[in-house]
Design a protein around this motif. Sequence first.
Motif: not given
Length: 500
Positions: A438, A441, A444, A459, A462
């Motif tokens: 995480f 990056n 997803i 999450t 994000t």
Amino acid sequence: MTEKKNLEDVFKLSGVPEFTFVEPAEYTRLFVALRSKGRGLVVEGPSGIGKTTCVLKVLDRLGDNSNIRVLSGRKRLDKPVIEALIDNENFGTVIIDDFHKLEEPLKQKLSDLLKILADEENENSKLVLVGINKTGHSLFQYSADLRNRIDIIKFESNSEEKLEELLEKGEQCLKVELNVKSEIILGSQGSFHLAQMLAHHACLKSNILEECEILTPTTVSFEALKEFILDDLSTSFSQLTTRFCKGQRVKKGSRAPYLHVLYWLSKSESMSINIESTLIEQPNHRNSVGQILTKGHLKEHYEGNESYSEVIYYNNETTELSIEDPKYFFYIKNLPWSKVAKKIGFHTVEFSSEYDYALSFTGLERNIADYIQQKLSDNEISVFYDNNEQARILSQNVEEYLAPIYRSESRFIVAILSKNYPSRVWCKFEADNFKERFGENCVIPLWFSDCPPGMFDLTNGTGGFTFDPSQDRDSQLNQFTDLLIEKIHNVRIEESSCSL
């Protein structure tokens, strides 16, 4: 007064050389094999290596050239003549060049004919098949017991000493001194044909068109010679190469699978590669190139344009890709592939990860995962999806196999976060391996609307996509996969910019 020799007759661009013939290493074995009555012969090896020329020279030495026919597997008008051999008891000596170009049923009939000729020890018929690498091996699929009934002679790339001998013969005939002889030897990649071509153009660029009165050196640099030849070859090969590399079209984010198989071929020392074997050495392309193999896309693409078969040959059964025209090998061997890729629309030819995306999901959401991987794969993007890996996972320690994929071997993780996700053991295992990413990056989330991220959820914060299971599935997933395609496309551009 002796007539002067012309450049085109000494360093020949096509046909059998009169002044510069050099016996390859296989010559003596070929001599004995051709002298053996009735017994079939297969001569195989890279294009431009001198196979057919050597066969004709040996037959000429044997004084057996009065009843010889040379037919070609690539000539339409020769096909009926080849067919007629099947029922002809005494056809003399027949050489079938480019045997690999014939249709499979005809190859099988010729395989049976070879067996009959050997068993009957027919002294009035001799069949010589000339083709690319593994031509003999392809015959055994029709008849395994043929192996002991025929001779198979494999021509290898010619040594530097043999190439030097060829060039020296030409120098003596024309009374020239090739100032770039050593470079020509290296640039010829073991091919007599390419050595002839390079020497021919070195003389041409030095305005040496015929035998000189006194020893005369050529004056062209090898870089200038190479540039001249590549410019000339580009007229014939540039558009063809671009079309092949694009596939059906350039797809956004694609890993350029068609470009890569041609790129690997250009790096081959034998003018031939086995794509399946190459993928073992190139695991980062296992999914993208593997897909165009298993789904038949490469076969369909190759057969969809007749001009491809003039320069390369692809056997879908064996996944062998070979050069048909040695000049084309010289062309692709000297292409600046990174620039070619960018010009076509591919932003990189190097990939740091085996997969672009790895999917993490529960079995209850398999239909969602399957839809996503299919859309991404259709765009030639590499996706880790467990159903596609079953054969490789067999017998493996599953945790050891999966852990590095989620930890580092995929560029991004797509986590399909339904309300079922937290309760599944394998989802927890996968999440434990990618949770550290995480901060990179690289994760997803695809949130189900009935399972939004909580305050302490990793999450939360994000960038992800919300999927509503009560709404139309396909339109939402199409929107999501379009974003994934755009995402990896932008990454390719950024990585390409950083490498400049």
